[in-house]
Each structure stands twice: as C-alpha cells, then as structure tokens.
Design an enzyme around this catalytic site. Structure first.
Site, mmCIF file in Angstrom:
data_model
loop_
_atom_site.group_PDB
_atom_site.id
_atom_site.type_symbol
_atom_site.label_atom_id
_atom_site.label_comp_id
_atom_site.label_asym_id
_atom_site.label_seq_id
_atom_site.Cartn_x
_atom_site.Cartn_y
_atom_site.Cartn_z
ATOM 1 N N LYS A 72 -19.737 121.453 77.111
ATOM 2 C CA LYS A 72 -20.750 121.256 78.156
ATOM 3 C C LYS A 72 -20.714 122.364 79.200
ATOM 4 O O LYS A 72 -21.682 122.586 79.911
ATOM 5 C CB LYS A 72 -20.599 119.877 78.797
ATOM 6 C CG LYS A 72 -20.671 118.699 77.809
ATOM 7 C CD LYS A 72 -21.810 118.819 76.844
ATOM 8 C CE LYS A 72 -21.921 117.727 75.806
ATOM 9 N NZ LYS A 72 -20.756 117.429 74.984
ATOM 10 N N TYR A 131 -15.847 113.051 69.085
ATOM 11 C CA TYR A 131 -16.664 114.176 68.603
ATOM 12 C C TYR A 131 -15.885 115.119 67.680
ATOM 13 O O TYR A 131 -16.072 115.120 66.467
ATOM 14 C CB TYR A 131 -17.193 114.983 69.797
ATOM 15 C CG TYR A 131 -18.162 114.258 70.682
ATOM 16 C CD1 TYR A 131 -19.520 114.237 70.380
ATOM 17 C CD2 TYR A 131 -17.734 113.618 71.842
ATOM 18 C CE1 TYR A 131 -20.422 113.597 71.207
ATOM 19 C CE2 TYR A 131 -18.633 112.978 72.669
ATOM 20 C CZ TYR A 131 -19.976 112.966 72.350
ATOM 21 O OH TYR A 131 -20.867 112.339 73.163
ATOM 22 N N TYR A 178 -20.775 105.193 67.230
ATOM 23 C CA TYR A 178 -20.390 106.168 68.256
ATOM 24 C C TYR A 178 -19.138 105.715 69.007
ATOM 25 O O TYR A 178 -19.088 104.581 69.499
ATOM 26 C CB TYR A 178 -21.544 106.355 69.255
ATOM 27 C CG TYR A 178 -21.161 107.251 70.410
ATOM 28 C CD1 TYR A 178 -21.339 108.623 70.327
ATOM 29 C CD2 TYR A 178 -20.583 106.728 71.558
ATOM 30 C CE1 TYR A 178 -20.962 109.456 71.370
ATOM 31 C CE2 TYR A 178 -20.193 107.546 72.610
ATOM 32 C CZ TYR A 178 -20.385 108.909 72.507
ATOM 33 O OH TYR A 178 -19.996 109.721 73.535
HETATM 34 C C1 LIG Z 1 -20.884 116.503 73.792
HETATM 35 C C2 LIG Z 1 -19.867 116.885 72.792
HETATM 36 C C3 LIG Z 1 -20.244 117.286 71.486
HETATM 37 C C4 LIG Z 1 -21.641 117.261 70.986
HETATM 38 O O1 LIG Z 1 -22.447 118.253 71.555
HETATM 39 P P1 LIG Z 1 -24.024 117.959 71.690
HETATM 40 O O2 LIG Z 1 -24.548 119.183 72.318
HETATM 41 O O3 LIG Z 1 -24.127 116.744 72.559
HETATM 42 O O4 LIG Z 1 -24.564 117.706 70.344
HETATM 43 C C5 LIG Z 1 -19.256 117.670 70.614
HETATM 44 N N1 LIG Z 1 -17.958 117.650 70.983
HETATM 45 C C6 LIG Z 1 -17.559 117.252 72.204
HETATM 46 C C7 LIG Z 1 -16.104 117.232 72.496
HETATM 47 C C8 LIG Z 1 -18.500 116.862 73.158
HETATM 48 O O5 LIG Z 1 -18.085 116.458 74.355
#
Ligand SMILES: *Cc1c(COP(=O)(O)O)cnc(C)c1O
Length: 338
Positions: free
Chosen positions: A49, A289, A263
């Site tokens: 992010k 993720y 999720y």
């Molecule tokens: C938000 C996030 C993602 C996914 O990225 P997007 O741009 O939302 O698809 C992947 N890995 C981590 C650790 C994240 O925080």
C-alpha cells in the site's frame, strides 16, 4: 507513459530489493525463484500500500485535505500503512474496519495491524461484515465536513486509478532493476485482492511493452469477478496515464483456487507455505494475502505451470504485521526442555 506528471510524495524505501530464493528454488526444483521485496517499503513495517499511498496522499495534499478516511478488514495492512502515511504528513486519520471474518479472538481484534493503527494515532471504528463501506466512509466525511474539516477518502486497498500508479511505477522499477542485473524475468506472481496492485502492474507492463507473464493469486473473489475488477481498473489506469497502449482481456490472469473458505480465513496450504518460507528462506509472509499467494506460487510450480521458464519473481506485498493477529494459526511447538 507520463508518470512523472502526477504528484507524488516519497513514503517508501525505493527501489525495493530483488533477491533470489535459492533454497526454495532448490526445494521445488523448477525455475529459479526470486522475491521482489515490497514488504521492505519501510513505512510502518512496509507493504504494497505504500507505493499507492505515494500518489494518493499527494492527491490529498493537493486538494487541501486535513483528514484521511479509509476502510479495510480488521487486520487491514492498507489501514495500517495509511495511518502511518497520515501521521508522517501531519494529517488526521479515521479508519473504518469491517468485520469480514466474524472472529471474536482478542489478538485478531486488537493486536497486529489494529495495534499499529492506534499507535499511529488513527481513530478506529468498526462496522459489521457486509456493510456498504463506501457509504459508511461517505457518511463519516459528511460529519467531518459539517465540523469544518476537509476530508479525503482513500478507497479500500488504495485501489483506484491514482493508487494504481504506484504499481505502474513498480513495473517500471522492476524491469529497470532486472535489466541492470542482466536478468530476464519470465513471470511475476503476487496476491491480488482489491485489484490495484495487479491493475497497476498490467497497465505499467503494457505501457512499457513488457511481455512478462503476470499472474495474480486471488484472496477473496472468484476468478471471473477478480479478473473483471483488475481489467476494469487497468484500463482506467492506462487512460489516466494518457497511454495509447492497449490491454487485452487475456493479459489479466487470476488464479482463485487458493482462497479456501474465504477472505482472511487460514488454509492448510497457506500455513504450510508460510512455515516453509520462514524456515528455509528466513522470510515472513502474512496469513491473508502473501501467504495464500505463496501457496499458489508453490503449488503451481510443483504442478509445472512455470515449466520452460527460467526466472519467476514473487512480488512480496508484505503484511507480516498481521501474523500477530493470528497467533494460534500455526500450531507451533512450545519451549523445549534442554
Ligand atoms: C492489500 C494487500 C494485497 C493485495 O493488493 P491489492 O492491490 O488490494 O490487490 C496483497 N498483499 C498484502 C499483504 C496486502 O496488504
């Protein structure tokens, strides 16, 4: 591509390193596997992010904002990095956390990213699972405006055409970096959720006419929905950039077979992948993720998906702060007596 025309604030330690994972490559016996360390962007323990926030926060400052509003799941890495970016820039931050998992666990609800949100001075409120989070953010913005504040809404995951510019920039960075190393990247794999990361990469790779095979590993939506979201945002991002390059729908690939029950809900594959990398590469991933993305990378490598390729890069999107929200997931041994 005219990326330089967009305002940007420096928040990340860039370029992030590109490192070989030699023990994992040897363990799996496929192509040489590399890791692009976007977990090392530096901002409040890092993550993907940060790159998006470089463009989103610059836009907020340009619009004279004094308060940032954003939303995410309880253990949102996006919320944590947004809180840190707001702190660094002297902006107030209000975070809305959606209860997507229904977990009552104290660590899940108060530790990990939630602890860090609060340490960065953000105010944090909760919403129940399935709430219309955009409407909720709009209502908070309205209240703040009534109080004379100038709020700026950062969408969930920072995923709009402004945030995606961060991953247009990453595509450029990765290609320049690998060229300088004399490395030809065949494929790039990463976890995909709110779609801004993959959309930015798709747009960025198209704009520089790279033929790297890009694959997102889904963490929430089914394949068709995930790919449609990414494609839509990639097209909008490319238009925002003013690029005349084209994106084919077939350039957007998501494999959503590693989501499991939903999720943020751990899977056995994620647990095994995360433990393996912690033990043989000294790398930390997260349960929501990057751990599921890694499960996909490992399983697809074993199944021969990358056969014939020489170099496959896993984009490490960060998230290990969330591990402290999932302390009982890994069934680890206690102290030994010696
Ligand atoms: C938000 C996030 C993602 C996914 O990225 P997007 O741009 O939302 O698809 C992947 N890995 C981590 C650790 C994240 O925080």
């Amino acid at each position: 591509m005219r990326l330089a025309k967009f305002p940007r604030v420096a928040l990340g330690h860039l370029p992030t390193p590109l490192e070989p994972m030699d023990r994992l490559s040897e363990h799996l016996g496929g192509p040489r596997l590399w890791v692009k360390r976007d977990d090392c962007t530096g901002l409040s323990s890092g993550g993907n992010k940060t790159r998006k926030l470089e463009y989103l926060m610059a836009d907020a400052l340009k619009q004279g904002a004094d308060t940032i509003i954003t939303q995410g799941a309880t253990q949102s890495n996006h919320a944590r990095q947004t809180a840190a970016a707001a702190a660094k820039l002297g902006l107030a931050c209000h975070i809305l956390l959606e209860d997507r998992t229904g977990s009552n666990d104290a660590s899940y609800n108060m530790s990990g990213n939630v602890l860090l949100d609060r340490l960065h001075g953000a105010s944090v409120s909760k919403r129940s699972g399935g709430a219309d989070m955009n409407a909720e953010m709009g209502a908070v913005a309205e209240t703040l405006r009534d109080q004379g504040k100038t709020p700026y809404i950062v969408p969930g995951g920072g995923s709009n055409e402004t945030g995606a510019l961060g991953y247009v920039n990453c595509a450029r960075e990765l290609v320049e970096q690998s060229n300088a190393m004399g490395l030809k990247i065949d494929a790039l794999v990463h976890a995909t959720g709110s779609s801004g990361t993959q959309a930015g990469l798709v747009a960025g790779l198209a704009a520089i006419e790279s033929d790297i095979h890009l694959l997102g590993i889904g963490v929430r939506a089914p394949q068709e929905k995930q790919e449609a979201m990414v494609y839509d945002l990639a097209v909008r991002t490319l238009a925002h950039l003013g690029s005349t390059s084209k994106i084919a729908r077939s350039d957007v690939r998501a494999n959503c077979s590693y989501v499991g029950a939903g999720y943020g809900i751990p899977t056995e594959g994620m647990v095994n992948a995360l433990k393996l990398l912690a033990e043989i590469e000294g790398l930390l991933f997260d349960p929501v993720y990057s751990g599921k993305g890694l499960d996909g990378l490992i399983d697809l490598t074993r199944k021969g998906h990358f056969d014939g390729m020489e170099n496959v890069v896993f984009l490490h999107t960060g998230g290990s702060a969330a591990l402290f929200g999932y302390p009982d997931t890994f069934d680890l041994p206690g102290y030994v007596t010696d």
